[in-house]
Design a protein around this motif. Structure first.
Motif, mmCIF file in Angstrom:
data_model
loop_
_atom_site.group_PDB
_atom_site.id
_atom_site.type_symbol
_atom_site.label_atom_id
_atom_site.label_comp_id
_atom_site.label_asym_id
_atom_site.label_seq_id
_atom_site.Cartn_x
_atom_site.Cartn_y
_atom_site.Cartn_z
ATOM 1 N N GLU A 5 50.115 -39.792 86.955
ATOM 2 C CA GLU A 5 51.048 -38.574 86.867
ATOM 3 C C GLU A 5 50.646 -37.511 85.743
ATOM 4 O OE1 GLU A 5 54.665 -40.956 86.797
ATOM 5 O OE2 GLU A 5 54.561 -41.119 89.037
ATOM 6 N N LEU A 6 50.250 -37.934 84.778
ATOM 7 C CA LEU A 6 49.846 -37.017 83.605
ATOM 8 C C LEU A 6 49.033 -35.834 84.073
ATOM 9 C CD1 LEU A 6 49.017 -39.098 80.563
ATOM 10 C CD2 LEU A 6 51.078 -37.715 80.754
ATOM 11 N N THR A 7 49.496 -34.634 83.826
ATOM 12 C CA THR A 7 48.697 -33.345 84.044
ATOM 13 C C THR A 7 48.013 -32.900 82.925
ATOM 14 O OG1 THR A 7 50.326 -31.701 83.675
ATOM 15 C CG2 THR A 7 50.244 -32.912 85.859
ATOM 16 N N SER A 8 46.983 -32.314 82.799
ATOM 17 C CA SER A 8 46.100 -31.630 81.621
ATOM 18 C C SER A 8 47.010 -30.841 80.967
ATOM 19 C CB SER A 8 44.799 -31.153 82.088
ATOM 20 O OG SER A 8 45.155 -30.015 83.045
ATOM 21 N N GLU A 9 48.059 -30.294 81.267
ATOM 22 C CA GLU A 9 48.907 -29.240 80.596
ATOM 23 C C GLU A 9 49.781 -30.167 79.640
ATOM 24 O OE1 GLU A 9 48.987 -28.998 84.319
ATOM 25 O OE2 GLU A 9 47.415 -27.606 83.967
ATOM 26 N N GLU A 10 49.830 -31.443 79.952
ATOM 27 C CA GLU A 10 50.602 -32.229 78.807
ATOM 28 C C GLU A 10 50.097 -32.815 77.649
ATOM 29 O OE1 GLU A 10 53.172 -35.436 81.128
ATOM 30 O OE2 GLU A 10 52.374 -34.649 82.894
ATOM 31 N N PHE A 11 48.771 -32.338 77.369
ATOM 32 C CA PHE A 11 48.192 -32.877 76.050
ATOM 33 C C PHE A 11 46.991 -32.021 75.697
ATOM 34 C CE2 PHE A 11 46.612 -35.056 79.782
ATOM 35 C CZ PHE A 11 45.024 -35.010 79.551
ATOM 36 N N ILE A 13 43.356 -31.384 74.743
ATOM 37 C CA ILE A 13 42.137 -32.109 75.094
ATOM 38 C C ILE A 13 41.534 -33.093 74.093
ATOM 39 C CG2 ILE A 13 40.574 -30.399 74.148
ATOM 40 C CD1 ILE A 13 39.998 -31.966 77.541
ATOM 41 N N TYR A 14 41.895 -33.188 72.844
ATOM 42 C CA TYR A 14 41.485 -34.068 72.003
ATOM 43 C C TYR A 14 41.958 -35.359 72.370
ATOM 44 C CZ TYR A 14 41.304 -36.766 67.598
ATOM 45 O OH TYR A 14 41.156 -37.851 66.709
ATOM 46 N N TYR A 15 42.940 -35.592 72.877
ATOM 47 C CA TYR A 15 43.606 -36.845 73.226
ATOM 48 C C TYR A 15 43.001 -37.543 74.597
ATOM 49 C CZ TYR A 15 46.877 -35.403 69.705
ATOM 50 O OH TYR A 15 47.359 -34.843 68.395
ATOM 51 N N LYS A 16 42.354 -36.613 75.178
ATOM 52 C CA LYS A 16 41.674 -37.265 76.512
ATOM 53 C C LYS A 16 40.798 -38.387 76.256
ATOM 54 C CE LYS A 16 39.457 -35.399 80.602
ATOM 55 N NZ LYS A 16 38.512 -36.853 80.845
ATOM 56 N N LEU A 19 43.213 -41.203 76.447
ATOM 57 C CA LEU A 19 43.811 -41.467 77.605
ATOM 58 C C LEU A 19 42.997 -41.870 78.866
ATOM 59 C CD1 LEU A 19 46.099 -38.075 77.453
ATOM 60 C CD2 LEU A 19 46.833 -40.496 77.496
ATOM 61 N N ASP A 20 41.583 -41.472 78.597
ATOM 62 C CA ASP A 20 40.726 -41.923 79.669
ATOM 63 C C ASP A 20 40.400 -43.294 79.387
ATOM 64 O OD1 ASP A 20 40.234 -39.591 80.621
ATOM 65 O OD2 ASP A 20 38.545 -39.075 79.689
ATOM 66 N N LYS A 21 40.791 -44.097 78.432
ATOM 67 C CA LYS A 21 40.552 -45.501 78.115
ATOM 68 C C LYS A 21 41.552 -46.262 79.225
ATOM 69 C CE LYS A 21 37.564 -45.901 74.897
ATOM 70 N NZ LYS A 21 36.184 -46.810 75.280
ATOM 71 N N LEU A 22 42.528 -45.571 79.771
ATOM 72 C CA LEU A 22 43.441 -46.341 80.817
ATOM 73 C C LEU A 22 43.196 -46.102 82.074
ATOM 74 C CD1 LEU A 22 46.856 -44.779 79.049
ATOM 75 C CD2 LEU A 22 45.608 -46.939 78.401
ATOM 76 N N ASP A 23 43.421 -47.208 82.584
ATOM 77 C CA ASP A 23 43.311 -47.211 84.336
ATOM 78 C C ASP A 23 44.361 -45.910 84.699
ATOM 79 O OD1 ASP A 23 44.208 -48.215 86.919
ATOM 80 O OD2 ASP A 23 42.205 -48.996 86.874
ATOM 81 N N THR A 24 43.909 -45.324 85.710
ATOM 82 C CA THR A 24 45.034 -44.347 86.345
ATOM 83 C C THR A 24 46.414 -45.107 86.852
ATOM 84 O OG1 THR A 24 43.985 -44.660 88.466
ATOM 85 C CG2 THR A 24 43.183 -42.861 87.328
ATOM 86 N N ASN A 25 46.421 -46.256 87.181
ATOM 87 C CA ASN A 25 47.713 -47.315 87.373
ATOM 88 C C ASN A 25 48.491 -47.739 86.344
ATOM 89 O OD1 ASN A 25 47.322 -46.240 90.239
ATOM 90 N ND2 ASN A 25 45.783 -47.990 90.711
ATOM 91 N N THR A 26 47.899 -47.631 85.086
ATOM 92 C CA THR A 26 48.793 -48.088 83.910
ATOM 93 C C THR A 26 50.083 -47.519 84.120
ATOM 94 O OG1 THR A 26 46.408 -48.066 82.751
ATOM 95 C CG2 THR A 26 48.623 -48.186 81.571
ATOM 96 N N SER A 27 50.908 -48.351 83.868
ATOM 97 C CA SER A 27 52.357 -48.087 83.942
ATOM 98 C C SER A 27 52.643 -48.110 82.490
ATOM 99 C CB SER A 27 53.148 -49.105 84.590
ATOM 100 O OG SER A 27 54.524 -49.371 84.131
ATOM 101 N N LEU A 28 53.286 -46.891 81.947
ATOM 102 C CA LEU A 28 53.899 -46.865 80.715
ATOM 103 C C LEU A 28 54.659 -47.995 80.134
ATOM 104 C CD1 LEU A 28 53.672 -44.841 78.073
ATOM 105 C CD2 LEU A 28 55.936 -43.728 79.212
#
Length: 172
Positions: A5-11, A13-16, A19-28
């Motif tokens: 659900e995260l969009t690129s406007e929320e962070f 690019i350094y933190y990508k 964030l890329d280490k997480l599966d897209t279905n990772t629940s917070l």
């Protein structure tokens, strides 16, 4: 709330990379609980004599990395909290390298560091449980860039994975 659900406007690019280490279905919220179990299991599997090992003299020891994970979680959860409460005051960055020496991480036992991590993580989970999904979507200014409260929290989980991968590749 899941990572996809995260969009690129929320962070920034350094933190990508985290964030890329997480599966897209990772629940917070579940990601914090699972991450806690995984990190504790991982660090307990490391031989005690490796605790102060550095693969290069200018790199952190394994205990210092764990302390860094604890400190970073504190800072990012503070960011998450302030942003979730709609605080629009720009939040400063931090120099991670100056935190290590005064932390005394190498003088702490691995068990003490893991206990500190668990207490801190439980506080983070309690904070996340107190915030609504709407609160977590608020966007503030962190370290000179826009960041949502949930992006700050998700970054912590990915950051932990990032450093466990570094330890596997360079320390063990």
């Amino acid at each position: 709330m899941i990572k996809s659900e995260l969009t690129s406007e929320e962070f920034d690019i350094y933190y990508k990379r985290y964030l890329d280490k997480l599966d897209t279905n990772t629940s917070l919220r579940n990601g914090f609980k699972e991450g806690q179990k995984n990190l504790v299991t991982f660090f307990k599997s490391i031989p005690k004599e490796k605790g102060t090992y550095r693969y290069q003299t200018d790199k952190w020891s394994i205990r210092e990395i764990l302390q860094h994970l604890i400190d970073t979680e504190r800072i990012f959860m503070y960011r998450c909290f302030r942003i979730a409460r709609k605080d629009t005051t720009p939040l400063a960055g931090f120099d991670q390298n100056i935190y290590i020496t005064p932390s005394g991480a190498n003088e702490k036992s691995l068990d003490d560091l893991l206990n500190e991590f668990i207490i801190n993580r439980n506080n983070s989970i309690a904070l996340l449980n107190s915030l609504t999904d709407t609160n977590l979507q608020f966007i503030g200014n962190s370290n000179g860039g826009e960041m949502s409260a949930r992006a700050a929290a998700f970054t912590i989980i990915g950051h932990d994975i990032w450093h466990m991968d570094v330890i596997k590749e360079r320390y063990l």
